[in-house]
Motif scaffolding. Structure first.
Motif, mmCIF file in Angstrom:
data_model
loop_
_atom_site.group_PDB
_atom_site.id
_atom_site.type_symbol
_atom_site.label_atom_id
_atom_site.label_comp_id
_atom_site.label_asym_id
_atom_site.label_seq_id
_atom_site.Cartn_x
_atom_site.Cartn_y
_atom_site.Cartn_z
ATOM 1 N N ARG A 1 26.735 38.844 22.234
ATOM 2 C CA ARG A 1 26.158 38.308 20.865
ATOM 3 C C ARG A 1 25.191 36.727 21.476
ATOM 4 N N ILE A 2 26.247 35.663 22.214
ATOM 5 C CA ILE A 2 25.455 34.891 22.679
ATOM 6 C C ILE A 2 24.725 35.246 24.062
ATOM 7 N N LEU A 3 24.455 36.444 24.606
ATOM 8 C CA LEU A 3 23.708 35.898 25.604
ATOM 9 C C LEU A 3 22.265 37.547 25.006
ATOM 10 N N ILE A 4 22.510 38.516 24.528
ATOM 11 C CA ILE A 4 22.029 39.801 23.452
ATOM 12 C C ILE A 4 21.379 38.854 22.247
ATOM 13 N N GLY A 5 22.474 39.020 21.574
ATOM 14 C CA GLY A 5 21.928 38.814 20.110
ATOM 15 C C GLY A 5 21.072 37.314 19.535
ATOM 16 N N TRP A 6 20.919 36.484 20.481
ATOM 17 C CA TRP A 6 21.039 35.272 19.288
ATOM 18 C C TRP A 6 19.477 35.417 20.024
ATOM 19 N N PRO A 7 19.446 35.657 21.849
ATOM 20 C CA PRO A 7 18.201 35.340 21.926
ATOM 21 C C PRO A 7 16.997 36.056 21.573
ATOM 22 N N ALA A 8 17.589 37.789 21.137
ATOM 23 C CA ALA A 8 16.780 38.747 20.850
ATOM 24 C C ALA A 8 16.368 37.761 19.861
ATOM 25 N N THR A 9 17.217 37.953 18.618
ATOM 26 C CA THR A 9 16.944 37.527 17.222
ATOM 27 C C THR A 9 16.342 36.223 17.120
ATOM 28 N N GLN A 10 16.219 34.923 18.226
ATOM 29 C CA GLN A 10 15.479 33.273 18.601
ATOM 30 C C GLN A 10 13.901 34.024 19.185
ATOM 31 N N VAL A 11 13.942 35.203 19.828
ATOM 32 C CA VAL A 11 12.309 35.974 20.104
ATOM 33 C C VAL A 11 11.956 36.360 19.492
ATOM 34 N N TYR A 12 12.449 37.186 18.177
ATOM 35 C CA TYR A 12 11.719 37.897 16.988
ATOM 36 C C TYR A 12 11.593 37.234 16.028
ATOM 37 N N ARG A 13 12.024 36.041 15.882
ATOM 38 C CA ARG A 13 12.536 34.869 15.139
ATOM 39 C C ARG A 13 11.129 34.233 15.349
ATOM 40 N N TYR A 14 10.939 33.706 16.289
ATOM 41 C CA TYR A 14 9.590 32.565 17.034
ATOM 42 C C TYR A 14 8.910 33.634 17.588
ATOM 43 N N LEU A 15 8.895 34.408 18.004
ATOM 44 C CA LEU A 15 7.643 35.280 18.551
ATOM 45 C C LEU A 15 7.160 36.205 18.487
ATOM 46 N N LEU A 16 7.934 36.434 17.799
ATOM 47 C CA LEU A 16 7.592 38.174 17.624
ATOM 48 C C LEU A 16 6.815 38.439 15.724
ATOM 49 N N THR A 17 7.271 37.761 15.390
ATOM 50 C CA THR A 17 6.966 37.713 14.017
ATOM 51 C C THR A 17 5.463 36.491 13.965
ATOM 52 N N PRO A 18 5.422 35.771 14.196
ATOM 53 C CA PRO A 18 4.426 34.419 14.566
ATOM 54 C C PRO A 18 2.968 35.700 15.279
ATOM 55 N N VAL A 19 3.057 36.097 16.018
ATOM 56 C CA VAL A 19 2.286 37.417 16.692
ATOM 57 C C VAL A 19 2.160 38.156 15.751
ATOM 58 N N HIS B 1 2.134 38.651 12.103
ATOM 59 C CA HIS B 1 0.988 37.882 11.441
ATOM 60 C C HIS B 1 0.109 37.825 12.207
ATOM 61 N N LEU B 2 -0.355 37.144 13.240
ATOM 62 C CA LEU B 2 -1.589 37.202 13.681
ATOM 63 C C LEU B 2 -2.089 38.431 14.078
ATOM 64 N N ALA B 3 -1.607 39.192 15.036
ATOM 65 C CA ALA B 3 -2.342 40.990 15.104
ATOM 66 C C ALA B 3 -2.496 41.357 14.409
ATOM 67 N N ARG B 4 -2.336 40.912 12.231
ATOM 68 C CA ARG B 4 -2.342 41.698 10.995
ATOM 69 C C ARG B 4 -3.589 41.046 10.898
ATOM 70 N N ALA B 5 -3.170 40.457 10.978
ATOM 71 C CA ALA B 5 -4.427 38.759 9.947
ATOM 72 C C ALA B 5 -5.807 39.190 11.287
ATOM 73 N N VAL B 6 -5.700 39.945 12.242
ATOM 74 C CA VAL B 6 -6.555 40.155 12.541
ATOM 75 C C VAL B 6 -7.380 40.997 12.949
ATOM 76 N N TRP B 7 -5.961 41.944 12.731
ATOM 77 C CA TRP B 7 -6.446 43.441 12.905
ATOM 78 C C TRP B 7 -7.190 44.068 10.640
ATOM 79 N N ARG B 8 -6.674 43.536 10.331
ATOM 80 C CA ARG B 8 -7.133 43.739 8.836
ATOM 81 C C ARG B 8 -8.690 43.481 8.208
ATOM 82 N N PRO B 9 -9.141 42.343 9.194
ATOM 83 C CA PRO B 9 -11.270 42.320 9.001
ATOM 84 C C PRO B 9 -11.314 43.179 10.072
#
Length: 267
Positions: A186-204, A206-214
């Motif tokens: 949980r410490i070495l894999i779960g928590w980093p994966a959650t942070q990467v998904y929350r603060y990196l993959l989710t904004p990316v 959203h940005l890709a979806r905002a760019v892809w729609r136009p």
């Protein structure tokens, strides 16, 4: 004038055949009739002979003679092969056997049983079977008392308790290791994966979806323009409402349905 020619009758015979038929019938009559008469006479003679000669001979002479011969042969067979052996068994073997059993075999058997077999059985039981049985019982008691019971008390019981304690300790250690493994994962894999998904993959995302729609909308418009320039604009059909009142041909919202008449649309 009659122009029809006479046709021969179907199945008719010529003059030559008719001329030969009469002599043939006469010859057949002269040959067959005597043979038939002789055959009938022989048949009547045979029936008469069977009825008045052969059947009485068979009934009153032949059958009694055969029955007498059968009884004679049966008597001879019994006389030669049965009665001598019956007489031998009845008048010689059975009396001799009874005498031998009464005056020889029975006394000898009683003597053997009373002075040989019974003392031998008693000696065997007293000096062989009883000591051997007692020795086996003593050995079983000694083995249980000095081997099995100490082995169970001082070896098997402590060994079983040690195995049970080791099994319990191994379970505790395994549970602790599993909790440590889960915490580490949980410490070495779960928590980093959650942070990467929350603060990196989710904004990316959203940005890709905002760019892809136009881009997608622009591509669709370009494709529609190219198709319109190449093939022309498709005919535009009026929007029809699918909701209608029950039992009426008029759609909801006063929109004319396809099956309404032209006069009703113009009105």
């Amino acid at each position: 004038m009659n122009t029809e020619t006479s046709q021969p009758t179907p199945g008719g015979e010529g003059c030559l055949a008719g001329a030969f038929r009469i002599p043939v019938k006469i010859v057949a009559l002269l040959v067959v009739l005597p043979v038939r008469v002789v055959w009938e006479l022989l048949a009547a003679l045979g029936r008469l002979l069977y009825r008045h000669v052969l059947r009485p001979f068979s009934t009153y002479i032949l059958e009694p003679v055969l029955r007498a011969l059968g009884r004679l042969v049966t008597t001879l067979v019994k006389l030669v092969f049965v009665w001598p052996w019956v007489g031998l068994w009845r008048y010689l073997l059975r009396p001799v056997g009874s005498w031998l059993y009464t005056y020889l075999l029975a006394p000898v058997g009683r003597v053997l049983y009373g002075y040989v077999l019974r003392p031998l059985a008693l000696l065997t039981w007293r000096y062989v079977l009883v000591p051997v049985g007692r020795a086996l019982i003593w050995l079983a008691e000694a083995a249980y008392r000095y081997l099995l019971r100490p082995l169970y008390r001082h070896v098997l019981t402590p060994l079983g308790r040690a195995v049970a304690w080791a099994w319990h300790v191994a379970g505790l250690i395994t549970a602790a290791l599993w909790r440590a493994f889960k915490w580490t994962g949980r410490i070495l894999i779960g928590w980093p994966a959650t942070q990467v998904y929350r603060y990196l993959l989710t904004p990316v995302g959203h940005l890709a979806r905002a760019v892809w729609r136009p881009v997608r909308d622009a591509a669709r418009e370009v494709r529609a323009e190219v198709r319109r320039a190449l093939f022309g604009a498709p005919p535009v059909e009026p929007t029809r409402s699918r909701a209608r009142t029950l039992g009426s041909t008029t759609a909801a919202g006063n929109t004319p349905a396809p099956e309404i008449s032209l006069h009703e649309r113009q009105g």
